[in-house]
Scaffold this active site. Structure first.
Site, PDB file in Angstrom:
ATOM      1  N   ASP A   1       0.873  -1.166   0.000  1.00 38.37           N
ATOM      2  CA  ASP A   1       0.000   0.000   0.000  1.00 38.37           C
ATOM      3  C   ASP A   1       0.920   1.228   0.000  1.00 38.37           C
ATOM      4  O   ASP A   1       2.079   1.132   0.398  1.00 38.37           O
ATOM      5  CB  ASP A   1      -0.871  -0.043   1.252  1.00 38.37           C
ATOM      6  CG  ASP A   1      -1.669   1.225   1.447  1.00 38.37           C
ATOM      7  OD1 ASP A   1      -2.263   1.702   0.460  1.00 38.37           O
ATOM      8  OD2 ASP A   1      -1.700   1.744   2.587  1.00 38.37           O
ATOM      9  N   LEU A   2       0.404   2.371  -0.451  1.00 34.77           N
ATOM     10  CA  LEU A   2       1.238   3.580  -0.494  1.00 34.77           C
ATOM     11  C   LEU A   2       1.041   4.472   0.744  1.00 34.77           C
ATOM     12  O   LEU A   2       1.959   4.648   1.545  1.00 34.77           O
ATOM     13  CB  LEU A   2       0.915   4.385  -1.765  1.00 34.77           C
ATOM     14  CG  LEU A   2       1.602   5.745  -1.874  1.00 34.77           C
ATOM     15  CD1 LEU A   2       3.100   5.601  -2.039  1.00 34.77           C
ATOM     16  CD2 LEU A   2       1.011   6.555  -3.033  1.00 34.77           C
ATOM     17  N   ASP A   3      -0.190   4.990   0.879  1.00 32.99           N
ATOM     18  CA  ASP A   3      -0.470   5.983   1.928  1.00 32.99           C
ATOM     19  C   ASP A   3      -0.386   5.348   3.313  1.00 32.99           C
ATOM     20  O   ASP A   3      -1.168   4.460   3.646  1.00 32.99           O
ATOM     21  CB  ASP A   3      -1.874   6.582   1.715  1.00 32.99           C
ATOM     22  CG  ASP A   3      -1.982   7.384   0.428  1.00 32.99           C
ATOM     23  OD1 ASP A   3      -1.012   8.077   0.085  1.00 32.99           O
ATOM     24  OD2 ASP A   3      -3.038   7.312  -0.226  1.00 32.99           O
TER      25      ASP A   3
ATOM     26  N   THR B   1       1.411   9.762   4.273  1.00 34.74           N
ATOM     27  CA  THR B   1       0.284  10.500   3.696  1.00 34.74           C
ATOM     28  C   THR B   1      -1.049  10.128   4.337  1.00 34.74           C
ATOM     29  O   THR B   1      -2.039  10.833   4.128  1.00 34.74           O
ATOM     30  CB  THR B   1       0.212  10.261   2.176  1.00 34.74           C
ATOM     31  OG1 THR B   1       0.650   8.918   1.926  1.00 34.74           O
ATOM     32  CG2 THR B   1       1.080  11.235   1.413  1.00 34.74           C
TER      33      THR B   1
ATOM     34  N   LYS C   1      -9.210   4.918   6.366  1.00 34.18           N
ATOM     35  CA  LYS C   1      -7.943   4.526   5.744  1.00 34.18           C
ATOM     36  C   LYS C   1      -8.164   3.450   4.682  1.00 34.18           C
ATOM     37  O   LYS C   1      -8.884   2.471   4.924  1.00 34.18           O
ATOM     38  CB  LYS C   1      -6.970   4.007   6.807  1.00 34.18           C
ATOM     39  CG  LYS C   1      -6.403   5.108   7.696  1.00 34.18           C
ATOM     40  CD  LYS C   1      -5.329   4.575   8.629  1.00 34.18           C
ATOM     41  CE  LYS C   1      -4.767   5.698   9.485  1.00 34.18           C
ATOM     42  NZ  LYS C   1      -3.856   5.173  10.514  1.00 34.18           N
ATOM     43  N   GLY C   2      -7.542   3.644   3.534  1.00 34.83           N
ATOM     44  CA  GLY C   2      -7.635   2.655   2.459  1.00 34.83           C
ATOM     45  C   GLY C   2      -8.912   2.746   1.643  1.00 34.83           C
ATOM     46  O   GLY C   2      -9.049   2.095   0.615  1.00 34.83           O
TER      47      GLY C   2
ATOM     48  N   ARG D   1     -12.162   7.956  -2.061  1.00 30.83           N
ATOM     49  CA  ARG D   1     -12.455   9.332  -1.661  1.00 30.83           C
ATOM     50  C   ARG D   1     -13.939   9.539  -1.347  1.00 30.83           C
ATOM     51  O   ARG D   1     -14.302  10.056  -0.301  1.00 30.83           O
ATOM     52  CB  ARG D   1     -12.020  10.286  -2.779  1.00 30.83           C
ATOM     53  CG  ARG D   1     -11.958  11.735  -2.341  1.00 30.83           C
ATOM     54  CD  ARG D   1     -11.533  12.622  -3.505  1.00 30.83           C
ATOM     55  NE  ARG D   1     -10.278  12.173  -4.098  1.00 30.83           N
ATOM     56  CZ  ARG D   1      -9.837  12.586  -5.280  1.00 30.83           C
ATOM     57  NH1 ARG D   1     -10.532  13.442  -5.991  1.00 30.83           N
ATOM     58  NH2 ARG D   1      -8.688  12.133  -5.762  1.00 30.83           N
TER      59      ARG D   1
ATOM     60  N   SER E   1      -2.456   0.958  -4.685  1.00 31.63           N
ATOM     61  CA  SER E   1      -3.005   2.117  -3.963  1.00 31.63           C
ATOM     62  C   SER E   1      -4.429   2.435  -4.376  1.00 31.63           C
ATOM     63  O   SER E   1      -4.777   2.346  -5.559  1.00 31.63           O
ATOM     64  CB  SER E   1      -2.130   3.343  -4.216  1.00 31.63           C
ATOM     65  OG  SER E   1      -2.708   4.481  -3.611  1.00 31.63           O
ATOM     66  N   ALA E   2      -5.224   2.851  -3.404  1.00 29.88           N
ATOM     67  CA  ALA E   2      -6.606   3.281  -3.669  1.00 29.88           C
ATOM     68  C   ALA E   2      -6.662   4.748  -4.073  1.00 29.88           C
ATOM     69  O   ALA E   2      -7.733   5.289  -4.313  1.00 29.88           O
ATOM     70  CB  ALA E   2      -7.448   3.054  -2.424  1.00 29.88           C
ATOM     71  N   SER E   3      -5.493   5.397  -4.133  1.00 29.44           N
ATOM     72  CA  SER E   3      -5.468   6.848  -4.348  1.00 29.44           C
ATOM     73  C   SER E   3      -5.269   7.226  -5.809  1.00 29.44           C
ATOM     74  O   SER E   3      -4.490   6.610  -6.531  1.00 29.44           O
ATOM     75  CB  SER E   3      -4.350   7.468  -3.528  1.00 29.44           C
ATOM     76  OG  SER E   3      -4.187   8.831  -3.871  1.00 29.44           O
TER      77      SER E   3
ATOM     78  N   ASN F   1      -3.992  10.031  -6.375  1.00 34.15           N
ATOM     79  CA  ASN F   1      -2.796  10.880  -6.266  1.00 34.15           C
ATOM     80  C   ASN F   1      -1.519  10.065  -6.105  1.00 34.15           C
ATOM     81  O   ASN F   1      -0.463  10.616  -5.798  1.00 34.15           O
ATOM     82  CB  ASN F   1      -2.947  11.815  -5.059  1.00 34.15           C
ATOM     83  CG  ASN F   1      -4.085  12.813  -5.234  1.00 34.15           C
ATOM     84  OD1 ASN F   1      -4.018  13.680  -6.096  1.00 34.15           O
ATOM     85  ND2 ASN F   1      -5.137  12.666  -4.451  1.00 34.15           N
TER      86      ASN F   1
ATOM     87  N   LYS G   1     -10.724  -1.179  -2.245  1.00 34.92           N
ATOM     88  CA  LYS G   1     -10.486  -1.991  -1.063  1.00 34.92           C
ATOM     89  C   LYS G   1     -11.717  -1.828  -0.147  1.00 34.92           C
ATOM     90  O   LYS G   1     -12.251  -0.732  -0.069  1.00 34.92           O
ATOM     91  CB  LYS G   1      -9.234  -1.505  -0.313  1.00 34.92           C
ATOM     92  CG  LYS G   1      -7.949  -1.587  -1.145  1.00 34.92           C
ATOM     93  CD  LYS G   1      -6.797  -0.877  -0.453  1.00 34.92           C
ATOM     94  CE  LYS G   1      -5.565  -0.825  -1.355  1.00 34.92           C
ATOM     95  NZ  LYS G   1      -4.420  -0.111  -0.760  1.00 34.92           N
TER      96      LYS G   1
ATOM     97  N   GLU H   1       0.030  -3.346   4.521  1.00 37.27           N
ATOM     98  CA  GLU H   1      -1.055  -2.370   4.641  1.00 37.27           C
ATOM     99  C   GLU H   1      -1.090  -1.704   6.001  1.00 37.27           C
ATOM    100  O   GLU H   1      -0.714  -2.318   7.003  1.00 37.27           O
ATOM    101  CB  GLU H   1      -2.404  -3.104   4.472  1.00 37.27           C
ATOM    102  CG  GLU H   1      -2.960  -3.085   3.072  1.00 37.27           C
ATOM    103  CD  GLU H   1      -3.514  -1.728   2.673  1.00 37.27           C
ATOM    104  OE1 GLU H   1      -3.593  -0.829   3.531  1.00 37.27           O
ATOM    105  OE2 GLU H   1      -3.852  -1.563   1.493  1.00 37.27           O
ATOM    106  N   ASP H   2      -1.607  -0.456   6.053  1.00 39.93           N
ATOM    107  CA  ASP H   2      -1.845   0.198   7.338  1.00 39.93           C
ATOM    108  C   ASP H   2      -3.337   0.380   7.604  1.00 39.93           C
ATOM    109  O   ASP H   2      -3.711   1.019   8.574  1.00 39.93           O
ATOM    110  CB  ASP H   2      -1.165   1.571   7.393  1.00 39.93           C
ATOM    111  CG  ASP H   2      -1.851   2.566   6.473  1.00 39.93           C
ATOM    112  OD1 ASP H   2      -2.262   2.167   5.363  1.00 39.93           O
ATOM    113  OD2 ASP H   2      -2.025   3.727   6.871  1.00 39.93           O
TER     114      ASP H   2
HETATM  115  C1  BG6 Z   1      -5.995   5.582   0.059  1.00 45.75           C
HETATM  116  C2  BG6 Z   1      -6.017   6.303   1.381  1.00 45.75           C
HETATM  117  O1  BG6 Z   1      -4.682   5.204  -0.227  1.00 45.75           O
HETATM  118  O2  BG6 Z   1      -6.492   6.419  -0.979  1.00 45.75           O
HETATM  119  C3  BG6 Z   1      -7.413   6.860   1.661  1.00 45.75           C
HETATM  120  O3  BG6 Z   1      -5.650   5.399   2.409  1.00 45.75           O
HETATM  121  C4  BG6 Z   1      -7.881   7.713   0.502  1.00 45.75           C
HETATM  122  O4  BG6 Z   1      -7.367   7.615   2.852  1.00 45.75           O
HETATM  123  C5  BG6 Z   1      -7.823   6.899  -0.793  1.00 45.75           C
HETATM  124  O5  BG6 Z   1      -9.209   8.155   0.710  1.00 45.75           O
HETATM  125  C6  BG6 Z   1      -8.245   7.717  -2.012  1.00 45.75           C
HETATM  126  O6  BG6 Z   1      -7.276   8.698  -2.227  1.00 45.75           O
HETATM  127  P1  BG6 Z   1      -7.417   9.942  -3.203  1.00 45.75           P
HETATM  128  O7  BG6 Z   1      -6.036  10.557  -3.160  1.00 45.75           O
HETATM  129  O8  BG6 Z   1      -7.758   9.408  -4.550  1.00 45.75           O
HETATM  130  O9  BG6 Z   1      -8.473  10.819  -2.651  1.00 45.75           O
HETATM  131 MG    MG Z   2      -2.780   3.091   3.589  1.00 48.83          MG
END
Ligand code: BG6
Ligand code: MG
Length: 222
Positions: A8-10, A16, A44-45, A48, A115-117, A119, A146, A170-171
């Protein structure tokens, strides 16, 4: 045999998870919601929009937002988040991560980000860590968030390894559930009480090491 470690990233590669928390906290304060660090564990995870839904569920009265208003709130959180991550630099990688990645590479074990992000590439770019991962899968490339296993399964598939040959790190509770649903060995980082189902929990990334991951995988692989 352990063939790949999928991170996992964040909150695992860099802190982050804290930036996400601070951005949601600002939105929560504006809306007068009783948002705590404890409750933030649930976000977490999580994607958005799903995070926003969880945050709004803290309201004692039912909040009625149109889809447009919901998207505007999520977008504002993201603007705050992007301001916070703009200053991320290579020295912000969490302790123990770089030596682990180097040791894994030396042992011929592949590495990936799941990653679920949306960003994720910006964060990895600011850390200057692109070259450390064989594959990066982010939210833009998957349909199901996730705790669905899709992001971990997609990383394994692109690496050309079976899920059973992978360890996931993972965190987040949702993230550990995703790793387990993918049939991989699940390593959690954080407070042990939050992760009763993980195969092993470390209190910090500093404790991660390749040899132990190999042993935990050997004991637990499906
Ligand atoms: C996950 C984070 O990696 O990404 C979550 O743990 C976050 O907290 C999710 O909501 C979505 O991220 P983003 O950057 O697309 O809003
Ligand atoms: Mg995480």
């Amino acid at each position: 045999k352990l063939e790949a470690v999928i991170f996992d990233l964040d909150g695992v590669i860099t802190d982050t998870a804290e930036h996400h928390y601070l951005a949601w906290k600002a939105i929560g304060d504006e809306l007068n919601l009783p948002f705590t660090r404890e409750f933030n564990e649930n976000l977490k995870g999580v994607s958005r929009l799903e995070s926003l839904r969880l945050l709004l569920s803290l309201s004692p009265v039912e909040l009625k937002y149109t889809d447009e208003e919901l998207h505007a709130l999520a977008e504002r959180k993201n603007e705050l988040y992007k301001e916070l991550i703009a200053s991320i630099k290579p020295s912000d990688v969490l302790p123990g991560i770089l030596p682990l990645l180097e040791d894994l590479k030396a042992r011929g074990i592949k590495t990936a980000i799941a990653s679920a992000s949306k960003n994720a590439f910006a964060v990895i770019g600011n850390l200057q860590m692109e070259q450390y991962f064989d594959i990066i899968v982010d939210a833009a490339k998957i349909k199901n968030s996730k705790p669905d296993p899709e992001v971990f399964l997609s990383a394994a598939q692109q690496l050309g390894v079976k899920p059973q040959s992978c360890v996931g790190v993972e965190d987040a509770v949702a993230g550990v559930d995703a790793i387990l649903a993918a049939n991989m060995t699940a390593i959690a980082i954080g407070n042990k009480d939050h992760f009763p189902h993980a195969h092993h929990t470390y209190s910090s990334t500093e404790e991660l090491n390749a040899q132990e991951l190999i042993e935990i995988h050997q004991r637990t692989a499906a």
